[in-house]
Design a protein around this motif. Structure first.
Motif, PDB file in Angstrom:
ATOM      1  N   PRO A 109       0.805  -1.234   0.000  1.00 26.79           N
ATOM      2  CA  PRO A 109       0.000   0.000   0.000  1.00 26.79           C
ATOM      3  C   PRO A 109       0.833   1.276   0.000  1.00 26.79           C
ATOM      4  N   SER A 110       2.094   1.190   0.411  1.00 27.56           N
ATOM      5  CA  SER A 110       2.945   2.373   0.427  1.00 27.56           C
ATOM      6  C   SER A 110       3.388   2.786  -0.970  1.00 27.56           C
ATOM      7  N   GLY A 111       3.182   1.892  -1.953  1.00 28.75           N
ATOM      8  CA  GLY A 111       3.523   2.224  -3.330  1.00 28.75           C
ATOM      9  C   GLY A 111       4.916   1.822  -3.774  1.00 28.75           C
ATOM     10  N   ILE A 112       5.613   0.978  -2.996  1.00 30.79           N
ATOM     11  CA  ILE A 112       6.993   0.625  -3.355  1.00 30.79           C
ATOM     12  C   ILE A 112       7.073  -0.594  -4.267  1.00 30.79           C
ATOM     13  N   GLY A 113       5.935  -1.231  -4.573  1.00 31.27           N
ATOM     14  CA  GLY A 113       5.954  -2.388  -5.460  1.00 31.27           C
ATOM     15  C   GLY A 113       5.543  -3.666  -4.750  1.00 31.27           C
ATOM     16  N   TYR A 114       5.987  -4.796  -5.291  1.00 29.34           N
ATOM     17  CA  TYR A 114       5.592  -6.104  -4.758  1.00 29.34           C
ATOM     18  C   TYR A 114       6.460  -6.501  -3.562  1.00 29.34           C
ATOM     19  N   PHE A 115       6.251  -5.761  -2.479  1.00 28.75           N
ATOM     20  CA  PHE A 115       6.942  -6.054  -1.231  1.00 28.75           C
ATOM     21  C   PHE A 115       5.894  -6.332  -0.162  1.00 28.75           C
ATOM     22  N   PRO A 116       6.036  -7.442   0.597  1.00 27.65           N
ATOM     23  CA  PRO A 116       5.066  -7.718   1.660  1.00 27.65           C
ATOM     24  C   PRO A 116       5.156  -6.704   2.779  1.00 27.65           C
ATOM     25  N   LEU A 117       4.257  -6.830   3.750  1.00 29.55           N
ATOM     26  CA  LEU A 117       4.218  -5.870   4.852  1.00 29.55           C
ATOM     27  C   LEU A 117       5.586  -5.762   5.520  1.00 29.55           C
ATOM     28  N   MET A 118       6.233  -6.895   5.782  1.00 33.08           N
ATOM     29  CA  MET A 118       7.612  -6.897   6.248  1.00 33.08           C
ATOM     30  C   MET A 118       8.472  -7.019   4.996  1.00 33.08           C
ATOM     31  N   THR A 119       9.019  -5.902   4.549  1.00 34.12           N
ATOM     32  CA  THR A 119       9.543  -5.793   3.186  1.00 34.12           C
ATOM     33  C   THR A 119      10.589  -6.843   2.829  1.00 34.12           C
ATOM     34  N   VAL A 120      11.404  -7.281   3.799  1.00 38.65           N
ATOM     35  CA  VAL A 120      12.416  -8.288   3.476  1.00 38.65           C
ATOM     36  C   VAL A 120      11.773  -9.605   3.067  1.00 38.65           C
ATOM     37  N   GLY A 121      10.468  -9.749   3.317  1.00 41.06           N
ATOM     38  CA  GLY A 121       9.774 -10.977   2.967  1.00 41.06           C
ATOM     39  C   GLY A 121       9.660 -11.219   1.474  1.00 41.06           C
ATOM     40  N   TRP A 122      10.025 -10.236   0.636  1.00 40.36           N
ATOM     41  CA  TRP A 122       9.977 -10.477  -0.809  1.00 40.36           C
ATOM     42  C   TRP A 122      10.858 -11.654  -1.186  1.00 40.36           C
ATOM     43  N   THR A 123      11.964 -11.822  -0.477  1.00 39.40           N
ATOM     44  CA  THR A 123      12.839 -12.956  -0.771  1.00 39.40           C
ATOM     45  C   THR A 123      12.180 -14.274  -0.371  1.00 39.40           C
ATOM     46  N   LEU A 124      11.370 -14.246   0.683  1.00 41.93           N
ATOM     47  CA  LEU A 124      10.694 -15.465   1.122  1.00 41.93           C
ATOM     48  C   LEU A 124       9.587 -15.866   0.154  1.00 41.93           C
ATOM     49  N   ASN A 125       9.012 -14.909  -0.554  1.00 36.96           N
ATOM     50  CA  ASN A 125       8.051 -15.268  -1.595  1.00 36.96           C
ATOM     51  C   ASN A 125       8.720 -16.111  -2.676  1.00 36.96           C
ATOM     52  N   TYR A 126       9.941 -15.756  -3.026  1.00 38.08           N
ATOM     53  CA  TYR A 126      10.706 -16.566  -3.982  1.00 38.08           C
ATOM     54  C   TYR A 126      11.107 -17.899  -3.356  1.00 38.08           C
ATOM     55  N   GLU A 127      11.502 -17.835  -2.090  1.00 35.71           N
ATOM     56  CA  GLU A 127      11.932 -19.045  -1.381  1.00 35.71           C
ATOM     57  C   GLU A 127      10.797 -20.076  -1.348  1.00 35.71           C
ATOM     58  N   MET A 128       9.600 -19.634  -1.012  1.00 34.50           N
ATOM     59  CA  MET A 128       8.466 -20.549  -0.935  1.00 34.50           C
ATOM     60  C   MET A 128       8.092 -21.082  -2.317  1.00 34.50           C
ATOM     61  N   ALA A 129       8.260 -20.276  -3.339  1.00 38.14           N
ATOM     62  CA  ALA A 129       8.013 -20.757  -4.705  1.00 38.14           C
ATOM     63  C   ALA A 129       9.018 -21.851  -5.065  1.00 38.14           C
ATOM     64  N   PHE A 130      10.271 -21.654  -4.679  1.00 42.87           N
ATOM     65  CA  PHE A 130      11.294 -22.683  -4.901  1.00 42.87           C
ATOM     66  C   PHE A 130      10.936 -23.960  -4.156  1.00 42.87           C
ATOM     67  N   TYR A 131      10.497 -23.833  -2.920  1.00 43.40           N
ATOM     68  CA  TYR A 131      10.094 -25.005  -2.149  1.00 43.40           C
ATOM     69  C   TYR A 131       8.937 -25.736  -2.831  1.00 43.40           C
ATOM     70  N   ALA A 132       7.995 -24.966  -3.374  1.00 49.70           N
ATOM     71  CA  ALA A 132       6.846 -25.584  -4.040  1.00 49.70           C
ATOM     72  C   ALA A 132       7.294 -26.393  -5.260  1.00 49.70           C
ATOM     73  N   VAL A 133       8.217 -25.833  -6.029  1.00 52.19           N
ATOM     74  CA  VAL A 133       8.741 -26.558  -7.195  1.00 52.19           C
ATOM     75  C   VAL A 133       9.521 -27.792  -6.742  1.00 52.19           C
TER      76      VAL A 133
END
Length: 340
Positions: A123-147
Motif C-alpha cells: 500500500p505504500s507504493g513501493i511495489g511487490y513487497f510484503p508488509l515486512m519488506t524483506v519478505g519479498w525474498t521469502l516469496n521466492y523461497e516458498m516458490a522454490f520449495y513448491a517446485v
C-alpha cells in the motif's frame, strides 16, 4: 550443518543488516568508502542466501531420502513461525505508530497476503513487497520449495530435470498470467539452481578435492567480479555466479573451519536476524531522533539488540517448533515413500 555454510549464512545476514542500516538511517547519502561499499554491494547478501538455500535444500532432501510430506512439513516449520511472529510485530508497530517502519504500510487484506507468501502491491507504493519488506525474498523461497516439493513426486532419476524445468516454468510462464504473477519474472530464481548444482558437485566429492590455493583463487575471482559489476541488482550472472564461487571456496575448506562456535551460533540465528532487523533499526532510529543519541551508540545498540532478539527467536521459536514438527512428521507414513 556444515561450519562453512553457517559462517556464510551469518556473513550474508549481517551484510544485509548493515546495508539496510545505511538505507534507513542515512538514505545512502554518506560518501565515505565503507558507506558507499555497503550501499553498492550490501544487497548481495540476498544472492548469497539464495545460493546457500539451493545447496542446503538439495542436500537435506537427498541425503535422508525425505518424502514430499516430510519436506513440506520441515520447510513450513522452518520458515513460517518466525516470519509470522515478526510480521505481527511489524503490523503492530504500523497500527499504533504509523510511519514507524520505513517503506511499508498496513492494511488487513494486505497483511493476510503477506503472511501466506502471496505477492501483492505494498500500500505504500513501493511495489511487490510484503508488509515486512524483506519478505519479498521469502516469496521466492516458498516458490522454490513448491517446485522442489513437486519434483519429489517424480521417480528419482527425473527429479533434477523436473526441478530445473519447474524453475524455468516459474519464471517464464507464470508471469504470463499477469497481475501479481509478474513478480516471478525476476531471474534471481536461477540462483537456487546454482546452489543445487553445487550440492550435486559436493555429493560427488569434487568440491572437497579443491586445494587451498584454488579456493583462494575462486574467492578472489568472485570478489573481482562483484567489484567490477558494481551496484548489485540481483542478476544471477553478475551476482549469483560470484556468490556460487564463494560458496564453493568455503565448502572446499570446511576442514579448516572447525571449532567456530560463535560464528556457528550467528549462522543458526541468521534467519531471525534477517527477519527482525528492519523494525529494530527503525525503532532505534526513532530513539536516536528523540533522545539525540550519537549515531555510533545507536549502531552498536542496534547490533546488540538484533543479536539478542535473533538468539531468542531461534531458541524459543524456530528450534522448538522445527523439532516438534519433524518429530510429528517422522511418525507418519507417506504413501509415495512406499512406492520408491
Amino acid at each position: 550443518m556444515l561450519n562453512s555454510i553457517q559462517i556464510l549464512r551469518a556473513l550474508a545476514a549481517w551484510i544485509v543488516v548493515l546495508h539496510h542500516y545505511m538505507q534507513i538511517t542515512y538514505n545512502f547519502t554518506l560518501t565515505d568508502p565503507l558507506s558507499v561499499g555497503l550501499h553498492r554491494y550490501g544487497a548481495i547478501g540476498v544472492d548469497l542466501f539464495f545460493v546457500i538455500s539451493g545447496f542446503v535444500i538439495y542436500l537435506s532432501a537427498t541425503r535422508q531420502s525425505v518424502t514430499p510430506l516430510e519436506f513440506a512439513t520441515h520447510r513450513i516449520a522452518r520458515i513460517v513461525p518466525a516470519y509470522w511472529l515478526f510480521s505481527a510485530f511489524t503490523a503492530a508497530l504500523l497500527i499504533y505508530w504509523p510511519g514507524m517502519v520505513a517503506l511499508t504500510s498496513f492494511e488487513p487484506g494486505f497483511l493476510l497476503k503477506s503472511l501466506f507468501f502471496i505477492p501483492a502491491l505494498n500500500p505504500s507504493g513501493i511495489g511487490y513487497f510484503p508488509l515486512m519488506t524483506v519478505g519479498w525474498t521469502l516469496n521466492y523461497e516458498m516458490a522454490f520449495y513448491a517446485v522442489f516439493f513437486g519434483s519429489l513426486w517424480l521417480p528419482r532419476p527425473w527429479r533434477i530435470a523436473g526441478l530445473f524445468l519447474g524453475i524455468l516454468a516459474l519464471r517464464k510462464f507464470l508471469p504470463e498470467l499477469g497481475g501479481a504473477f509478474e513478480f516471478y519474472k525476476h531471474k534471481i530464481v536461477y540462483e537456487f539452481l546454482f546452489g543445487v548444482l553445487i550440492g550435486m558437485l559436493y555429493q560427488r566429492g569434487l568440491i572437497n578435492a579443491i586445494k587451498p590455493w584454488l579456493a583462494a583463487g575462486l574467492l578472489a575471482t568472485a570478489l573481482l567480479i562483484i567489484a567490477k559489476v558494481g551496484q548489485v541488482t540481483h542478476n544471477p550472472f553478475k551476482s549469483g555466479i560470484p556468490c556460487a564461487l564463494i560458496v564453493i571456496a568455503a565448502l572446499s575448506q570446511e576442514r579448516r573451519m572447525q571449532n567456530m562456535t560463535r560464528l556457528n551460533a550467528l549462522g543458526n540465528w541468521s534467519y531471525s536476524t534477517y527477519l527482525c532487523h528492519i523494525p529494530i533499526l527503525c525503532l532505534m532510529l526513532a530513539v536516536q531522533t528523540h533522545t539525540g543519541l550519537p549515531p555510533m551508540v545507536t549502531l552498536i545498540s542496534s547490533v546488540v539488540l538484533i543479536a539478542l532478539v535473533s538468539a531468542a527467536s531461534f531458541n524459543l521459536v524456530e528450534r522448538p517448533i522445527a523439532k516438534y514438527m519433524k518429530k510429528r512428521a517422522s511418525t507418519r507414513v507417506d504413501p509415495v515413500a512406499l512406492n520408491q
